[in-house]
Design an enzyme around this catalytic site. Structure first.
Site, PDB file in Angstrom:
ATOM      1  N   ALA A   1      -9.226   2.861   5.450  1.00 42.05           N
ATOM      2  CA  ALA A   1     -10.235   2.925   4.389  1.00 42.05           C
ATOM      3  C   ALA A   1     -10.690   4.373   4.275  1.00 42.05           C
ATOM      4  CB  ALA A   1     -11.404   1.997   4.694  1.00 42.05           C
ATOM      5  N   VAL A   2     -10.027   5.132   3.410  1.00 41.39           N
ATOM      6  CA  VAL A   2     -10.251   6.577   3.372  1.00 41.39           C
ATOM      7  C   VAL A   2     -11.672   6.931   2.962  1.00 41.39           C
ATOM      8  CG1 VAL A   2      -7.828   7.136   2.982  1.00 41.39           C
ATOM      9  CG2 VAL A   2      -9.315   6.706   1.021  1.00 41.39           C
TER      10      VAL A   2
ATOM     11  N   PHE B   1       0.842   3.466   6.881  1.00 39.34           N
ATOM     12  CA  PHE B   1      -0.446   3.666   7.542  1.00 39.34           C
ATOM     13  C   PHE B   1      -1.558   3.379   6.535  1.00 39.34           C
ATOM     14  CE2 PHE B   1      -4.055   6.460   8.650  1.00 39.34           C
ATOM     15  CZ  PHE B   1      -4.303   6.021   9.942  1.00 39.34           C
TER      16      PHE B   1
ATOM     17  N   HIS C   1       0.835  -1.204   0.000  1.00 41.95           N
ATOM     18  CA  HIS C   1       0.000   0.000   0.000  1.00 41.95           C
ATOM     19  C   HIS C   1       0.865   1.248   0.000  1.00 41.95           C
ATOM     20  CE1 HIS C   1      -4.235  -1.376   0.653  1.00 41.95           C
ATOM     21  NE2 HIS C   1      -3.582  -2.501   0.887  1.00 41.95           N
ATOM     22  N   PRO C   2       0.419   2.302  -0.659  1.00 39.28           N
ATOM     23  CA  PRO C   2       1.193   3.554  -0.703  1.00 39.28           C
ATOM     24  C   PRO C   2       0.972   4.380   0.562  1.00 39.28           C
ATOM     25  CG  PRO C   2      -0.828   3.817  -1.946  1.00 39.28           C
ATOM     26  CD  PRO C   2      -0.804   2.379  -1.478  1.00 39.28           C
TER      27      PRO C   2
ATOM     28  N   SER D   1      -6.396   3.451  -5.703  1.00 38.09           N
ATOM     29  CA  SER D   1      -5.822   4.285  -4.654  1.00 38.09           C
ATOM     30  C   SER D   1      -5.958   5.760  -4.984  1.00 38.09           C
ATOM     31  CB  SER D   1      -4.343   3.924  -4.456  1.00 38.09           C
ATOM     32  OG  SER D   1      -4.221   2.649  -3.861  1.00 38.09           O
TER      33      SER D   1
ATOM     34  N   ALA E   1      -8.362   7.202  -6.738  1.00 36.28           N
ATOM     35  CA  ALA E   1      -9.751   7.604  -6.511  1.00 36.28           C
ATOM     36  C   ALA E   1     -10.062   7.691  -5.030  1.00 36.28           C
ATOM     37  CB  ALA E   1     -10.688   6.621  -7.202  1.00 36.28           C
ATOM     38  N   GLU E   2      -9.533   6.747  -4.248  1.00 30.55           N
ATOM     39  CA  GLU E   2      -9.817   6.721  -2.815  1.00 30.55           C
ATOM     40  C   GLU E   2      -9.217   7.935  -2.111  1.00 30.55           C
ATOM     41  OE1 GLU E   2      -9.914   1.851  -2.878  1.00 30.55           O
ATOM     42  OE2 GLU E   2      -8.150   2.920  -2.121  1.00 30.55           O
ATOM     43  N   GLN E   3      -7.963   8.249  -2.418  1.00 30.73           N
ATOM     44  CA  GLN E   3      -7.340   9.398  -1.770  1.00 30.73           C
ATOM     45  C   GLN E   3      -8.004  10.700  -2.200  1.00 30.73           C
ATOM     46  OE1 GLN E   3      -3.179   9.612  -1.152  1.00 30.73           O
ATOM     47  NE2 GLN E   3      -2.866   7.388  -1.104  1.00 30.73           N
TER      48      GLN E   3
END
Length: 467
Positions: A423-424, A420, A368-369, A385, A387-389
């Site tokens: 689930a944003v 870290f 994971h980034p 990732s 889209a989520e961020q």
């Protein structure tokens, strides 16, 4: 590839609004089973007498012999019970499950059914047990039933219910192109089954709201018990209809059972009770089938449980960040219809993640980034990732905010050895920063478990968005 053929999810927690006519809160479907003259009897070419659903509870079949008491009980159904039922129900929409050979032996009863506008569906060729029948034999019986039914009634049956069915019955009946099949007790709404190239509509039946329980152990001993059960079933379904989840109530009847004087009053009182409510739709099964086909035509969709491994991994291999091995392993599980939903598939993938070695799970975490880290700045995140961020506003940080995130990332990785993970989509920018501070206080063991939980949550949210 191990696949479970049963559908254990159906419509799930939220059933569709069936859109019954006139916004009805419940559909009531009354079935009169007409079996008298089609039951097991050596006169009909069978090996033994009938032993099922009569006043002789626990009766045994008599091989090679006629059973006078059993025969006359069935004759009562044709001679007296049917007419009592007909007088009560003649002005209501009713579906008859008619055994073809019984219909052929009851032309007066068939004429009365037709005069009342009742739908006559097929109840098979004979009222016998098919569990041990060879599928070629059962197929031939279904085809003969259609021919005989058409000769006797003047029209081909639209629906089919074998009743004493085999594991092959539904498939064999689907081959014959019926508008609907009723050999299912799996739901209170119609549903579709994909049978090869055919989309088959199922209008399920019932064995509990059914007078057959007068003839079984632990069943109804008196009409009052039947009435109580009818009313309780109606009340529960009517309430659900008022709450926006309307259903269908099937009521199963037999001429030789509820057609007795001591039981018919329970049915009469129930009909009066149901008709005393607003928003009750009495319908034949054919009418319900037509309604469902119009409002809920079947649309085939891609089903994860039916996908080849390569296609499955290509589609779901990225659900766990840069870890396609999880999808590869999940494809080998016993998947079924329950895994064709986001929650079900998420569970299958999570099983493979949870059961993997600690080092393998750690690799997933490290794949994971960092949140708002260098990869994000360089636009090198995966599409998910990214889209989520962005959804949490992490793609539009001020310089000060970015510096705060980078310091938090550095402190977290220094303590735990992996990025870290959160689930944003469940959070805002501020709540993510608070979680950073809270979780930095955890032990390595607790935080490893917390991070794994978050990985699973991210996977489920990705599947929901995808499916």
């Amino acid at each position: 590839m191990t696949r479970y053929p049963r559908d254990m999810i159906g419509y799930g927690a939220q059933t569709p609004d069936p859109k019954w006519p006139n916004a009805a809160k419940i559909a009531i479907q009354i079935v009169v089973n007409y079996e008298e003259g089609g039951e097991n009897n050596i006169l009909h070419g069978d090996a033994a007498s009938e032993a099922f659903l009569s006043e002789i509870v626990g009766a045994a079949a008599w091989p090679g012999q006629r059973h006078w008491n059993m025969e006359t009980i069935y004759e009562y159904g044709a001679r007296a019970g049917f007419w009592r039922l007909h007088r009560l129900l003649k002005d209501l929409p009713v579906t008859v499950f008619g055994v073809a050979t019984a219909l052929a032996r009851g032309p007066e009863q068939v004429a009365a059914m037709q005069d009342s506008g009742w739908e006559i569906a097929s109840h098979g060729l004979k009222w016998i047990e098919y569990k041990d029948a060879h599928e070629d034999t059962e197929r031939a019986h279904i085809q003969r039933a259609i021919r005989l039914h058409t000769e006797v009634t003047g029209s081909r049956p639209r629906g089919f219910y074998q009743g004493r069915a085999s594991i092959n019955s539904v498939r064999l009946a689907a081959e014959e192109g019926f508008d609907y099949l009723a050999d299912s007790y799996a739901d209170e709404l119609p549903y579709w089954m994909e049978m090869g190239e055919r989309d088959q509509l199922i209008v399920p039946y019932t064995l509990d709201v059914n007078d057959m329980r007068f003839a079984t152990p632990q069943g109804f001993n008196a009409g009052a018990q039947f009435l109580d059960y009818l009313k309780a079933s109606f009340d529960a379904l009517y309430r659900e209809g008022q709450e926006g989840q309307a259903k269908m109530m099937s009521v199963g009847l037999h001429c030789r059972l509820v057609g007795r004087p001591g039981r018919i009053e329970a049915l009469r009182q129930f009909i009066d009770y149901a008709q005393g409510h607003e928003g009750v739709w009495f319908a034949t099964r054919a009418e319900i089938a037509d309604h469902w086909r119009t409002h809920f035509p079947h649309v085939r969709r891609e089903r994860p449980s039916q996908m080849a491994k390569a296609a499955f991994v290509e589609k779901f291999g990225g659900i766990y960040e840069h870890s396609p091995w999880i999808a590869e392993r999940a494809h080998g599980l016993e998947l079924g219809a329950a895994h064709d939903t986001p929650t079900g598939l998420a569970n299958a993938l999570a099983r493979m993640f949870r059961s993997s070695a600690t080092e393998d799970r750690l690799k997933v975490l490290r794949a994971h980034p960092d949140l708002a880290g260098k990869l994000a700045a360089a636009k090198r995140l995966t599409a998910d990732s990214t889209a989520e961020q962005a959804a949490a506003g992490l793609d539009a940080l001020t310089d000060a905010e970015r510096e705060t995130f980078q310091k938090a990332n550095a402190a977290y990785v220094a303590k735990f050895g992996f990025p870290f993970i959160i689930a944003v989509r469940d959070h805002t920018k501020d709540s993510i920063l608070r979680a950073f501070g809270d979780r930095l206080q955890n032990s390595v063991e607790v935080e490893f478990a917390t991070a794994c939980d978050q990985v699973e949550r991210i996977a489920e949210l990705r599947l929901r968005a995808m499916m």
